[in-house]
Motif scaffolding. Structure first.
Motif, PDB file in Angstrom:
ATOM      1  N   VAL A 320       0.994  -1.052  -0.019  1.00 42.41           N
ATOM      2  CA  VAL A 320       0.013   0.170  -0.163  1.00 42.41           C
ATOM      3  C   VAL A 320       0.881   1.032  -0.114  1.00 42.41           C
ATOM      4  CG1 VAL A 320      -2.068   1.470   1.167  1.00 42.41           C
ATOM      5  CG2 VAL A 320      -1.714  -1.192   1.178  1.00 42.41           C
ATOM      6  N   ASP A 321       0.898   1.906  -1.073  1.00 43.01           N
ATOM      7  CA  ASP A 321       1.794   2.942  -1.349  1.00 43.01           C
ATOM      8  C   ASP A 321       1.060   4.343  -1.091  1.00 43.01           C
ATOM      9  OD1 ASP A 321       3.617   4.938  -2.413  1.00 43.01           O
ATOM     10  OD2 ASP A 321       4.828   3.217  -3.539  1.00 43.01           O
ATOM     11  N   ASP A 322       1.704   5.455  -0.769  1.00 42.97           N
ATOM     12  CA  ASP A 322       0.819   6.417  -0.727  1.00 42.97           C
ATOM     13  C   ASP A 322       0.990   7.538  -2.066  1.00 42.97           C
ATOM     14  OD1 ASP A 322       3.656   7.283  -0.400  1.00 42.97           O
ATOM     15  OD2 ASP A 322       3.242   9.301   0.816  1.00 42.97           O
ATOM     16  N   ASP A 323       1.640   6.870  -2.788  1.00 38.64           N
ATOM     17  CA  ASP A 323       1.500   7.847  -4.095  1.00 38.64           C
ATOM     18  C   ASP A 323       0.163   8.079  -4.471  1.00 38.64           C
ATOM     19  OD1 ASP A 323       3.651   8.292  -6.337  1.00 38.64           O
ATOM     20  OD2 ASP A 323       1.757   7.719  -7.507  1.00 38.64           O
ATOM     21  N   SER A 324       0.108   9.368  -5.354  1.00 34.93           N
ATOM     22  CA  SER A 324      -0.979   9.642  -5.844  1.00 34.93           C
ATOM     23  C   SER A 324      -1.993   9.423  -6.788  1.00 34.93           C
ATOM     24  CB  SER A 324      -1.126  11.529  -6.033  1.00 34.93           C
ATOM     25  OG  SER A 324      -0.131  11.548  -7.225  1.00 34.93           O
ATOM     26  N   VAL A 325      -1.218   8.188  -7.547  1.00 37.48           N
ATOM     27  CA  VAL A 325      -1.935   7.660  -8.518  1.00 37.48           C
ATOM     28  C   VAL A 325      -3.196   6.821  -8.051  1.00 37.48           C
ATOM     29  CG1 VAL A 325      -1.478   5.886 -10.347  1.00 37.48           C
ATOM     30  CG2 VAL A 325       0.392   7.666  -9.648  1.00 37.48           C
ATOM     31  N   VAL A 336      -0.497  -4.378  -5.389  1.00 35.62           N
ATOM     32  CA  VAL A 336      -0.167  -3.068  -5.212  1.00 35.62           C
ATOM     33  C   VAL A 336      -1.470  -2.233  -4.982  1.00 35.62           C
ATOM     34  CG1 VAL A 336       1.143  -0.929  -5.965  1.00 35.62           C
ATOM     35  CG2 VAL A 336       1.959  -3.305  -6.038  1.00 35.62           C
ATOM     36  N   TYR A 337      -1.559  -1.329  -4.011  1.00 31.27           N
ATOM     37  CA  TYR A 337      -2.672  -0.331  -3.972  1.00 31.27           C
ATOM     38  C   TYR A 337      -2.213   0.996  -3.561  1.00 31.27           C
ATOM     39  CZ  TYR A 337      -4.878  -4.688  -2.540  1.00 31.27           C
ATOM     40  OH  TYR A 337      -5.216  -6.272  -2.530  1.00 31.27           O
ATOM     41  N   SER A 338      -2.710   1.942  -4.412  1.00 36.45           N
ATOM     42  CA  SER A 338      -2.191   3.366  -4.300  1.00 36.45           C
ATOM     43  C   SER A 338      -3.333   4.380  -3.025  1.00 36.45           C
ATOM     44  CB  SER A 338      -2.204   4.129  -5.511  1.00 36.45           C
ATOM     45  OG  SER A 338      -1.873   5.272  -5.399  1.00 36.45           O
ATOM     46  N   GLY A 339      -2.636   4.696  -2.074  1.00 41.58           N
ATOM     47  CA  GLY A 339      -3.201   5.342  -1.204  1.00 41.58           C
ATOM     48  C   GLY A 339      -4.132   4.490  -0.091  1.00 41.58           C
ATOM     49  N   VAL A 340      -4.705   3.681  -0.181  1.00 43.43           N
ATOM     50  CA  VAL A 340      -5.668   3.111   0.404  1.00 43.43           C
ATOM     51  C   VAL A 340      -6.147   1.641  -0.037  1.00 43.43           C
ATOM     52  CG1 VAL A 340      -8.007   4.121  -0.547  1.00 43.43           C
ATOM     53  CG2 VAL A 340      -7.810   3.133   1.822  1.00 43.43           C
ATOM     54  N   ALA A 341      -6.376   0.588   0.729  1.00 43.06           N
ATOM     55  CA  ALA A 341      -6.891  -0.646   0.313  1.00 43.06           C
ATOM     56  C   ALA A 341      -8.121  -1.005   1.000  1.00 43.06           C
ATOM     57  CB  ALA A 341      -5.675  -1.862   0.849  1.00 43.06           C
ATOM     58  N   GLU A 342      -9.160  -0.983   0.158  1.00 42.96           N
ATOM     59  CA  GLU A 342     -10.648  -1.128   0.606  1.00 42.96           C
ATOM     60  C   GLU A 342     -10.996  -2.466   0.208  1.00 42.96           C
ATOM     61  OE1 GLU A 342     -12.329   1.747  -2.080  1.00 42.96           O
ATOM     62  OE2 GLU A 342     -12.435   3.185  -0.566  1.00 42.96           O
ATOM     63  N   GLU A 343     -11.948  -3.120   1.020  1.00 43.53           N
ATOM     64  CA  GLU A 343     -12.314  -4.467   1.378  1.00 43.53           C
ATOM     65  C   GLU A 343     -12.822  -5.240  -0.253  1.00 43.53           C
ATOM     66  OE1 GLU A 343     -15.986  -7.341   3.227  1.00 43.53           O
ATOM     67  OE2 GLU A 343     -15.198  -5.231   4.221  1.00 43.53           O
ATOM     68  N   GLY A 344     -13.329  -4.466  -1.121  1.00 42.87           N
ATOM     69  CA  GLY A 344     -13.640  -4.736  -2.377  1.00 42.87           C
ATOM     70  C   GLY A 344     -12.821  -4.855  -3.218  1.00 42.87           C
ATOM     71  N   THR A 345     -11.683  -4.048  -3.226  1.00 48.07           N
ATOM     72  CA  THR A 345     -10.603  -3.928  -3.949  1.00 48.07           C
ATOM     73  C   THR A 345      -9.610  -5.235  -3.635  1.00 48.07           C
ATOM     74  OG1 THR A 345     -10.811  -1.509  -4.311  1.00 48.07           O
ATOM     75  CG2 THR A 345      -8.722  -2.816  -5.069  1.00 48.07           C
ATOM     76  N   VAL A 346      -9.436  -5.405  -2.603  1.00 56.36           N
ATOM     77  CA  VAL A 346      -8.599  -6.478  -1.787  1.00 56.36           C
ATOM     78  C   VAL A 346      -9.181  -7.839  -2.304  1.00 56.36           C
ATOM     79  CG1 VAL A 346      -7.690  -7.829   0.215  1.00 56.36           C
ATOM     80  CG2 VAL A 346      -7.686  -5.200   0.079  1.00 56.36           C
ATOM     81  N   VAL A 347     -10.300  -8.007  -2.296  1.00 56.62           N
ATOM     82  CA  VAL A 347     -10.893  -9.418  -2.571  1.00 56.62           C
ATOM     83  C   VAL A 347     -10.727  -9.549  -4.043  1.00 56.62           C
ATOM     84  CG1 VAL A 347     -13.285  -8.948  -2.976  1.00 56.62           C
ATOM     85  CG2 VAL A 347     -12.569 -11.117  -2.080  1.00 56.62           C
ATOM     86  N   HIS A 348     -11.097  -8.353  -4.940  1.00 61.79           N
ATOM     87  CA  HIS A 348     -10.855  -8.316  -6.267  1.00 61.79           C
ATOM     88  C   HIS A 348      -9.340  -8.686  -6.718  1.00 61.79           C
ATOM     89  CE1 HIS A 348     -11.705  -6.482 -10.335  1.00 61.79           C
ATOM     90  NE2 HIS A 348     -10.398  -6.526 -10.531  1.00 61.79           N
ATOM     91  N   GLU A 349      -8.410  -8.204  -6.027  1.00 61.37           N
ATOM     92  CA  GLU A 349      -7.085  -8.436  -6.627  1.00 61.37           C
ATOM     93  C   GLU A 349      -6.714  -9.955  -5.932  1.00 61.37           C
ATOM     94  OE1 GLU A 349      -6.068  -6.573  -8.545  1.00 61.37           O
ATOM     95  OE2 GLU A 349      -7.303  -4.649  -8.080  1.00 61.37           O
ATOM     96  N   LEU A 350      -7.158 -10.262  -4.961  1.00 59.21           N
ATOM     97  CA  LEU A 350      -7.034 -11.793  -4.454  1.00 59.21           C
ATOM     98  C   LEU A 350      -7.735 -12.633  -5.365  1.00 59.21           C
ATOM     99  CD1 LEU A 350      -6.357 -13.873  -2.389  1.00 59.21           C
ATOM    100  CD2 LEU A 350      -8.511 -13.571  -1.224  1.00 59.21           C
ATOM    101  N   GLY A 351      -8.952 -12.399  -5.900  1.00 55.95           N
ATOM    102  CA  GLY A 351      -9.362 -13.207  -7.030  1.00 55.95           C
ATOM    103  C   GLY A 351      -8.693 -13.304  -8.047  1.00 55.95           C
ATOM    104  N   HIS A 352      -7.742 -12.291  -8.474  1.00 55.57           N
ATOM    105  CA  HIS A 352      -6.894 -12.420  -9.633  1.00 55.57           C
ATOM    106  C   HIS A 352      -5.880 -13.612  -9.606  1.00 55.57           C
ATOM    107  CE1 HIS A 352      -8.276  -9.606 -12.518  1.00 55.57           C
ATOM    108  NE2 HIS A 352      -8.117  -8.259 -11.724  1.00 55.57           N
ATOM    109  N   GLN A 353      -5.334 -13.879  -8.139  1.00 53.79           N
ATOM    110  CA  GLN A 353      -4.439 -14.914  -8.099  1.00 53.79           C
ATOM    111  C   GLN A 353      -4.556 -16.166  -8.878  1.00 53.79           C
ATOM    112  OE1 GLN A 353      -1.483 -13.408  -6.686  1.00 53.79           O
ATOM    113  NE2 GLN A 353      -2.869 -11.642  -6.803  1.00 53.79           N
ATOM    114  N   TRP A 354      -6.128 -16.514  -8.915  1.00 54.78           N
ATOM    115  CA  TRP A 354      -6.484 -17.729  -9.466  1.00 54.78           C
ATOM    116  C   TRP A 354      -6.727 -17.133 -10.955  1.00 54.78           C
ATOM    117  CZ3 TRP A 354      -8.017 -16.728  -4.302  1.00 54.78           C
ATOM    118  CH2 TRP A 354      -7.860 -18.047  -3.586  1.00 54.78           C
ATOM    119  N   PHE A 355      -7.475 -16.461 -11.160  1.00 59.74           N
ATOM    120  CA  PHE A 355      -8.055 -16.008 -12.316  1.00 59.74           C
ATOM    121  C   PHE A 355      -7.344 -14.714 -12.922  1.00 59.74           C
ATOM    122  CE2 PHE A 355     -11.664 -17.767 -10.431  1.00 59.74           C
ATOM    123  CZ  PHE A 355     -11.977 -18.576 -11.348  1.00 59.74           C
TER     124      PHE A 355
END
Length: 494
Positions: A320-325, A336-355
């Protein structure tokens, strides 16, 4: 990893190059029929229709060993760093080779050796040349091979290179690759940004293992894929962080992010290591949201493992980086998350580990197989946690597609600059839910598991997915997939 799709595509690229009189092949590569055995140069591109110069033909990379020495910006007002590096690349020839190419953008090569023998810079058949043409998006390091390399033989190519780092952009103007930040670098490659920081066969089909040795000023933290390889080593005001990624990985999923990170270590199901790196400048509500979302990672992994099979890699976590991007990417084992890691985004990126990570797209036009599934996994998690039913999220998405007239895009071929457009995500997820309704839960999840098992650590196409689902359901689904993925009209609702 070599597969039939990749072999056919490289062959087609080679035929096109020969028909064009060898256009795109540097003179240093020699004749395609040079001597006994018809040794030829590897193609200067993998043949992807969106990124024809990305990737290379004639070999598979087995392992990248990247030794990176990075000096971040001296002042936050000037976002430029300096990278000095050595890449040691172990590869296996898939044809008889007298030359091969690597993709490398914006950094200058200073030396090359093959199996420990220096290769001179020049224009001869046993020398190396570097071409960087931003207008055509062609960035090629060509290495002549003497002795030549026979199909099936392995070789180790060591490349010294470096230069200034900045803020590279993809074809849409979005930042990607080695993105210099005020306190380090945010390294996010999708789709073709890997060449901005290492010489690479930048083709999602050529997966390899990785070693990272990242030397940064003392006090900075460098985070990569996989697991730490020993403790950081401090010497002369610099710290070297070493990481090993033992699972096969596509180059667009590699990272070597640098910043003012605090590392934390936890465990998931079956003792899975979870390593999170959160920038110390992430504070207040963003830090609270991030900590709450990252705390759910073990439960998310358990939930998705129950649906799709055991988590496919050796570790997980987050950067989790504080970059403005405004950015989030499913970098393998450590999104990698920019600024904040939100619950929906975290499960989305986790899902990508399979898909997307375990099973990657054979061509970039197949990106809906990544993003449609990851979006649908968001729906499944929200339904599991009681935030919204999957049926309601499907209805809301259909309404959004209706109101924006977003059914017109063929998401199996969205166009290079529409890879990450809304319909790829939304229509993709809606199509999966409609498929589930059509074939039933048992066939749908059995097909998903078969897809992941059959193509694990490899790549595949939309047509491959259709076949798996037809086999799992025992039904002909061609008309369904055309209706939900390709046709420009609103499909019939389930």
């Amino acid at each position: 990893m070599t597969n039939l799709t990749r072999t056919r595509r490289i062959a087609a690229a080679a035929v096109a190059l020969i028909a064009a009189g060898g256009a795109g092949i540097n003179a240093a590569q020699g004749s395609p029929h040079d001597g006994p055995g018809h040794y030829a140069p590897g193609a200067a591109g993998s043949g992807d229709p969106y990124f024809p110069s990305a990737g290379n033909g004639g070999y598979d990379v087995l392992h990248y060993d990247l030794d990176l020495h990075y000096a971040p910006p001296r002042h936050p007002s000037v976002l430029a760093g300096k990278l000095t590096a050595e890449a040691t690349i172990t590869l296996r020839a898939t044809q008889d080779l007298d030359a091969l190419n690597f993709d490398l953008r914006g950094l200058a090569v200073t030396g090359v050796d093959v199996d420990g023998k220096d290769v001179n810079r020049g224009a001869g058949p046993a020398e190396w040349t570097q071409v960087q043409d931003d207008a055509s998006r062609t960035w090629e390091l060509t290495v002549g091979l003497r002795p030549k390399l026979k199909e099936g033989q392995e070789a180790t190519v060591t490349i010294d290179y470096g230069g200034a780092t900045g803020r590279p952009e993809d074809t849409t103007g979005a930042l990607y690759g080695w993105v210099t930040t005020a306190d380090g670098a945010m390294v996010v490659n999708e789709p073709d940004g890997a060449p901005t920081w290492f010489p690479v066969n930048d083709d999602p089909e050529d997966k390899a293992t990785y070693s990272f040795h990242i030397t940064v000023p003392e006090g900075k933290t460098a985070v990569a894929n996989g697991l730490p390889d020993g403790r950081p080593r401090i010497s002369g005001g610099w710290t070297t962080w070493s990481w090993e990624a033992a699972d096969p990985m596509a180059s667009y999923l590699a990272t070597a992010s640098v910043g003012d990170f605090t590392l934390s270590y936890g465990k998931g199901p079956h003792g899975l290591p979870i390593i999170n790196a959160v920038d110390r400048d992430v504070t207040g509500p963003d830090l609270e949201t991030t900590n709450a979302a990252l705390a759910l990672q073990p439960q998310m992994i358990t939930f998705l493992s129950d649906l799709f099979g055991r988590y496919p890699f050796e570790a997980f976590g987050a950067i989790v980086d504080d970059d403005s991007v405004d950015y989030a990417l499913e970098t393998q084992t450590r999104p990698v998350y920019s600024g904040v890691a939100e619950e929906g985004t975290v499960v989305h990126e986790l899902g990508h580990q399979w898909f997307g990570n375990s099973v990657s797209p054979a061509d970039w036009k197949d990106i809906w197989l990544n993003e449609g599934w990851a979006t649908y996994i968001e729906w499944l998690w929200a339904g599991h946690t009681g935030k919204a039913t999957v049926a309601q999220q499907f209805a809301d998405t259909v309404a959004e597609l209706d109101s924006g007239n977003l059914w017109s895009m063929d998401i199996t071929d969205p166009g290079r600059d529409n890879l990450f457009s809304g319909p790829v995500y939304l229509r993709g997820a809606a199509a999966l839910h409609a498929l589930r309704a059509k074939v039933g839960d048992e066939a749908f999840f059995a097909g998903a598991r078969e897809w992941l098992e059959h193509h694990a650590n490899s790549s595949a196409t939309t047509e491959d997915f259709e076949k798996v689902m037809e086999d799992a359901s025992g039904r002909q689904l061609g008309a369904f997939f055309n209706d939900w993925l390709r046709e420009g009209d609103r499909p019939a609702m389930p």
